[in-house]
Structure formats: C-alpha cells, structure tokens
Design a protein around this motif. Structure first.
Motif, mmCIF file in Angstrom:
data_model
loop_
_atom_site.group_PDB
_atom_site.id
_atom_site.type_symbol
_atom_site.label_atom_id
_atom_site.label_comp_id
_atom_site.label_asym_id
_atom_site.label_seq_id
_atom_site.Cartn_x
_atom_site.Cartn_y
_atom_site.Cartn_z
ATOM 1 N N ALA A 413 0.830 -1.208 0.000
ATOM 2 C CA ALA A 413 0.000 0.000 0.000
ATOM 3 C C ALA A 413 0.860 1.253 0.000
ATOM 4 N N MET A 414 1.927 1.256 0.781
ATOM 5 C CA MET A 414 2.785 2.439 0.841
ATOM 6 C C MET A 414 3.500 2.667 -0.482
ATOM 7 N N ALA A 415 4.087 1.620 -1.040
ATOM 8 C CA ALA A 415 4.811 1.761 -2.307
ATOM 9 C C ALA A 415 3.879 2.241 -3.417
ATOM 10 N N ALA A 416 2.677 1.666 -3.457
ATOM 11 C CA ALA A 416 1.708 2.076 -4.481
ATOM 12 C C ALA A 416 1.303 3.531 -4.283
ATOM 13 N N GLY A 417 1.119 3.933 -3.022
ATOM 14 C CA GLY A 417 0.742 5.309 -2.747
ATOM 15 C C GLY A 417 1.808 6.294 -3.187
ATOM 16 N N VAL A 418 3.078 5.967 -2.919
ATOM 17 C CA VAL A 418 4.175 6.849 -3.325
ATOM 18 C C VAL A 418 4.250 6.948 -4.846
ATOM 19 N N VAL A 419 4.270 5.806 -5.520
ATOM 20 C CA VAL A 419 4.434 5.789 -6.978
ATOM 21 C C VAL A 419 3.272 6.483 -7.686
ATOM 22 N N LEU A 420 2.045 6.118 -7.315
ATOM 23 C CA LEU A 420 0.882 6.673 -8.006
ATOM 24 C C LEU A 420 0.719 8.165 -7.738
ATOM 25 N N SER A 421 0.921 8.579 -6.490
ATOM 26 C CA SER A 421 0.729 9.995 -6.174
ATOM 27 C C SER A 421 1.785 10.872 -6.839
ATOM 28 N N VAL A 422 3.036 10.405 -6.845
ATOM 29 C CA VAL A 422 4.092 11.183 -7.494
ATOM 30 C C VAL A 422 3.882 11.233 -8.993
ATOM 31 N N TRP A 423 3.551 10.089 -9.581
ATOM 32 C CA TRP A 423 3.344 10.018 -11.032
ATOM 33 C C TRP A 423 2.197 10.920 -11.476
ATOM 34 N N LEU A 424 1.091 10.895 -10.738
ATOM 35 C CA LEU A 424 -0.103 11.615 -11.170
ATOM 36 C C LEU A 424 -0.129 13.081 -10.737
ATOM 37 N N PHE A 425 0.384 13.398 -9.540
ATOM 38 C CA PHE A 425 0.115 14.706 -8.962
ATOM 39 C C PHE A 425 1.333 15.583 -8.687
ATOM 40 N N SER A 426 2.543 15.052 -8.832
ATOM 41 C CA SER A 426 3.719 15.859 -8.535
ATOM 42 C C SER A 426 3.784 17.082 -9.439
ATOM 43 N N ASN A 427 4.144 18.209 -8.862
ATOM 44 C CA ASN A 427 4.248 19.454 -9.630
ATOM 45 C C ASN A 427 5.531 20.160 -9.226
ATOM 46 N N GLN A 428 6.657 19.614 -9.697
ATOM 47 C CA GLN A 428 7.962 20.121 -9.322
ATOM 48 C C GLN A 428 8.729 20.597 -10.560
ATOM 49 N N GLU A 429 9.861 21.199 -10.318
ATOM 50 C CA GLU A 429 10.650 21.768 -11.403
ATOM 51 C C GLU A 429 11.104 20.704 -12.395
ATOM 52 N N LYS A 430 11.487 19.534 -11.888
ATOM 53 C CA LYS A 430 12.034 18.494 -12.762
ATOM 54 C C LYS A 430 10.985 17.501 -13.260
ATOM 55 N N TYR A 431 9.790 17.511 -12.650
ATOM 56 C CA TYR A 431 8.735 16.608 -13.124
ATOM 57 C C TYR A 431 7.364 17.165 -12.779
ATOM 58 N N VAL A 432 6.492 17.186 -13.780
ATOM 59 C CA VAL A 432 5.107 17.612 -13.588
ATOM 60 C C VAL A 432 4.203 16.464 -13.996
ATOM 61 N N GLY A 433 3.365 16.003 -13.072
ATOM 62 C CA GLY A 433 2.459 14.894 -13.350
ATOM 63 C C GLY A 433 1.345 15.300 -14.300
ATOM 64 N N PRO A 434 0.631 14.308 -14.850
ATOM 65 C CA PRO A 434 -0.430 14.593 -15.834
ATOM 66 C C PRO A 434 -1.570 15.449 -15.280
ATOM 67 N N VAL A 435 -1.895 15.323 -13.988
ATOM 68 C CA VAL A 435 -3.015 16.108 -13.444
ATOM 69 C C VAL A 435 -2.670 17.597 -13.372
ATOM 70 N N PRO A 436 -1.560 17.999 -12.711
ATOM 71 C CA PRO A 436 -1.234 19.434 -12.704
ATOM 72 C C PRO A 436 -0.829 19.955 -14.076
ATOM 73 N N ASP A 437 -0.342 19.067 -14.951
ATOM 74 C CA ASP A 437 0.023 19.499 -16.295
ATOM 75 C C ASP A 437 -1.217 19.926 -17.076
ATOM 76 N N ARG A 438 -2.318 19.216 -16.835
ATOM 77 C CA ARG A 438 -3.565 19.529 -17.540
ATOM 78 C C ARG A 438 -4.383 20.570 -16.794
ATOM 79 N N PHE A 439 -4.357 20.483 -15.470
ATOM 80 C CA PHE A 439 -5.126 21.420 -14.647
ATOM 81 C C PHE A 439 -4.146 22.166 -13.740
ATOM 82 N N GLY A 440 -3.553 23.219 -14.263
ATOM 83 C CA GLY A 440 -2.492 23.924 -13.550
ATOM 84 C C GLY A 440 -2.909 24.502 -12.211
ATOM 85 N N SER A 441 -4.187 24.797 -12.057
ATOM 86 C CA SER A 441 -4.638 25.412 -10.808
ATOM 87 C C SER A 441 -4.655 24.431 -9.640
#
Length: 468
Positions: A413-441
């Motif tokens: 559960a922890m590993a899945a939570g880290v991977v999925l949340s970072v992949w989908l929602f991270s909004n950092q200088e070196k990586y932007v996930g698909p959700v913030p990339d599409r919905f910047g707000s």
C-alpha cells in the motif's frame, strides 16, 4: 539484547540491556529494544520544549517566507495554509507519540506491525536517509550561514563547528537530547519572541500575493509544505516518549508533543510570511533579508538563536536517523551497546559532506527538499494510522520482535501510494504529473493523494494483513 518473559515485561519482547537511568553524560546503551520499566523516567510536559525547540530555527521561518515569496500567497492566505497544514501534522504527531510509554520502543519498531518485520525496511530506510542525512544537511546549512554572518568565519569552519555540536549530542543519546532541548528552549523563546513582535509590527498584512502565483495551486503547495515540515517529525514520535513510565497519561503525552510541534512551527512560519511583506531579497539572501529587518543587536542574537535552534533540530534528526538504521537489523562489527552511537557519528560525517555542497544554493535546495519530503510520509502515515484504527484495543507487543511476522499489505500500500501519487500529482521543477500538467490550478496535492491512496489500499488488502 535478551528476551525476557515475566510479569513486568510483555511476553516475547526483546529488552534493551544496560543501565542508563537519567544520566545525560553517559552514552545511551543498547539499540531498539524495549525500555525496561526500571529505566523509565520523565513527564509529559517535557515534550513541549523537546518538540518546540527544534522548530525555533530559520528553516521554519523560511517555510513561511516561501509561502508568500515563492508560492504567491497573500499574508492571510499563507497563515491559513500554515495553520491547517501544521495542525494536521501536529495532530498525527500527538497520536503517534502517545503510543511510546505503553510499548516502550522506537517509532520505527512500532512500524513492524503494519509493515511486517521485513517489510518495515521500506519506511525505516527512507527515514534513515531523510532524517539522518537529508534534514541534517538542510538544517546544518541554515545554521552555518547564520554563524558565518554573525562571526565572519569561513563557511567550512562554521559548518564543522555546527556539525560537531550536533553529532556530540546525538552520540550520547536520548537523555542529552532531551536536556539540550530543555535548556535551549527559554533562550530561543525569548529571542524569537522579541523578533516576532518586531516583524509583526513592521509587516504589511494587506499586501497582495504575487500576480502570477497564489490561488488554489499556491495554497495547496504551501499547505503540503507546512504539513510535510510538521509531519517530518512523525516518524520520530515514539523515540522520545518510550522512556516515559508505562502508566503515563496518554492524552497528556499526545497533547504536549503535538502542541510543541504546532506552536514552534506555526509562530515562526507566520513570522517568515510577515517578513516578506516588509521587503528585501527574501529568496536570494534569506538569512540576511530576515535579520536586515531587525535592530543590530537583535539581529545578532537572532543569528545566534538560528544556530542554536538548528543544532537542536539536528540532534533529533541524527539520533532518530540512527535509531531507524538500527531498526533495519543490519549487523555491524561493533558491540551492540555502541552501534547506535557509532551510526550517529557516521551520519554526521556523511551529512557534513552533503551540507558542504549545498552551501552555495541553500534557498533553492531547501525549497525543493521541503516540497518532496512529504511524498513518502503521506503514504506511510496512511498505512500507520489505518492500522492503528483497525487494531485498537488489541495487543501488538508480541509482533514487534517476531521475524516471522508478515504484513504484505503495508509495504504494498505504501509503495503504491508513493508511486501513483508522485506520477499523477507531482508538480515540481524536474517533473510535472499529468493532473497538474492539464489542470495547472490544482497545484501539488501529492501528499494528500498519497495518504488517501495508501490508506484505501491498506483497507482493501485485508487478506494480506495477517501474522504467521
């Protein structure tokens, strides 16, 4: 260490060997074993300054600076994000701290229940690196810059002095850490109390946020950063309550531990946010800009307090980082009673090197670190708190030292939570996930998503939550 089974010790629990008592100049013996009842001492009130002192430092101030200067919030928006984010982290800290007296073991040892004896290597390893090296390096840099500004001594020399003091405290262990935080607290409280009055008197509370920032996205990033800062102490919680007598009032333990984190973090973050409204190069020269708003004498005392506060924070970081390392079960060619102390010394050397290379770009490095530190703590907390709820009222001591105990649901559960949340929602200088990339707000909601994903998965994976 030996295993005792008698009326005063939970059956099947490994007991820490050696005599320690209340001595502060003796190296703490043993490792992560159960603290014998004869060794218990202290009172819940001590936790107030144990957790307030390490947060009375410039790293806390700078987090408030970021909320306005980097995330574009107005002062009052920043206050709301700071109070809410810190409050959530402080409540979790209180809940976890309250478990220490009853079980008598460190926080990462308690983690063996939801993650299994071997599966606990995942969070224990992350905590070892994040606390013993990551936080240690970040706080060492802020203390070094303050000491350099105050004395004019070369930065490498200031860094060596700061690291030496931090490692010495952590090397001796639990009692000296508590004692240092206790005696540092009145000094830090008085200095930063005066600073708070001066900064708030000069602040422009009506100053608008940045035109190109703020909004929901900026608020969520500031919220996540404040939560990550407060919750960054959560993996250490029981480390500092496990020596309390077993019959200590759990509510008092949780209250004073959580209150120490909340007050220390909230006040100085708000002061940092207020300082940006006065003016100055808050991001280019964080320490200089902040102390530049103060009278000369108060500014010098503030630099000294910044150094002292960072030493207090890192004494805890190194001590708990070394506890997490020992929890991994890695056997070193050293007597068991000095392994933790020697690990603290090694972490000091590694952290010294990391901090040295971070001296030239401290503001940017710190901003990046703060924004990603909650990425693993959110999922970890999701698993730990759900497991605590599911096992309420049930004995767990027999699972803490049983290598046969398996709980695959936790690490999955922890590993899945880290991977999925970072992949989908991270909004950092070196990586932007698909959700913030599409919905910047949306901003960065990685920690919230990671917590919910891991908590939900842990509930769903009920067939895997069993002990052999």
């Amino acid at each position: 260490m030996t295993t005792l089974q008698n009326g005063s010790t939970p059956s099947g629990v490994v007991v820490r060997e050696g005599e320690y008592g209340t001595k502060i100049t003796t190296v703490e013996p043993g490792g992560v074993g159960f603290i014998p009842l004869t060794e218990r001492h202290g009172r819940p009130l001590n936790l107030l300054w144990t957790w307030a002192s390490p947060n009375l430092e410039f790293a806390t101030v700078f987090l408030g600076v970021l909320a306005v200067a980097a995330f574009g919030l107005s002062f009052w928006q920043a206050v709301a994000a700071i109070v809410l984010g810190t409050g959530l982290g402080a409540v979790a800290h209180g809940v976890l701290s309250a478990r220490g007296p009853a079980h008598g073991v460190a926080q990462m040892v308690l983690g063996r229940v939801p993650f299994g004896f071997r599966g606990n290597i995942l969070p224990a390893s992350l905590n070892t690196v994040a606390g013993g090296i990551g936080w240690f390096a970040v706080n060492s840099v802020s203390a070094t810059l303050a000491l350099n500004t105050l004395t004019g001594l070369p930065k490498p020399l200031c860094l060596a002095v700061v690291v030496g003091a931090q490692v010495a405290i952590a090397f001796f262990g639990h009692n000296l850490v508590h004692a240092f935080e206790r005696y540092a607290f009145p000094v830090l409280a008085v200095v930063f109390g005066v600073v708070t009055v001066i900064i708030l008197a000069k602040a422009d509370f009506g100053a608008p946020g940045a035109a190109d920032g703020g909004g929901v996205g900026g608020f969520l990033i500031a919220l996540a950063a404040s939560f990550g800062y407060a919750a960054g102490w959560n993996p250490y919680a029981a480390d500092y309550t496990r020596y309390l007598p077993r019959d200590t009032d759990r509510r008092a333990v949780g209250l004073f531990a959580g209150l120490g984190v909340f007050v220390g973090c909230t006040v100085l973050q708000i002061v940092g946010a207020a300082s940006v409204t006065i003016g100055g190069k808050a991001l280019e020269d964080p320490t200089g800009a902040f102390t530049g708003h103060l009278p000369s004498l108060i500014g010098d005392l503030t630099l000294l307090a910044i150094t002292l506060g960072a030493v207090g924070a890192n004494a805890i970081n190194i001590y708990s980082g070394s506890m997490s390392f020992v929890t991994l079960g890695i056997r070193l060619p050293l007597p068991s009673n000095v392994q933790r102390a020697m690990v603290a010394l090694v972490f000091g050397v590694v952290g010294l090197v990391v901090a040295y290379f971070g001296l030239d770009d401290a503001g940017h490095d710190y901003e990046t670190f703060l924004l990603i530190i909650a990425y693993w703590i959110g999922p970890w907390l999701g698993v730990v708190l759900v497991d605590l709820y599911l096992r309420r009222g049930r004995p767990i001591d027999h699972l803490l030292f049983d290598p046969r105990h398996r709980n695959r649901a936790g690490p999955i559960a922890m590993a899945a939570g880290v991977v999925l949340s970072v992949w989908l929602f991270s909004n950092q200088e070196k990586y932007v996930g698909p959700v913030p990339d599409r919905f910047g707000s949306v901003g960065d909601i990685t920690f919230e998503a990671g917590f919910l994903i891991s908590a939900g998965l842990y509930l769903a994976l009920r067939p895997l939550r069993r002990a052999r």
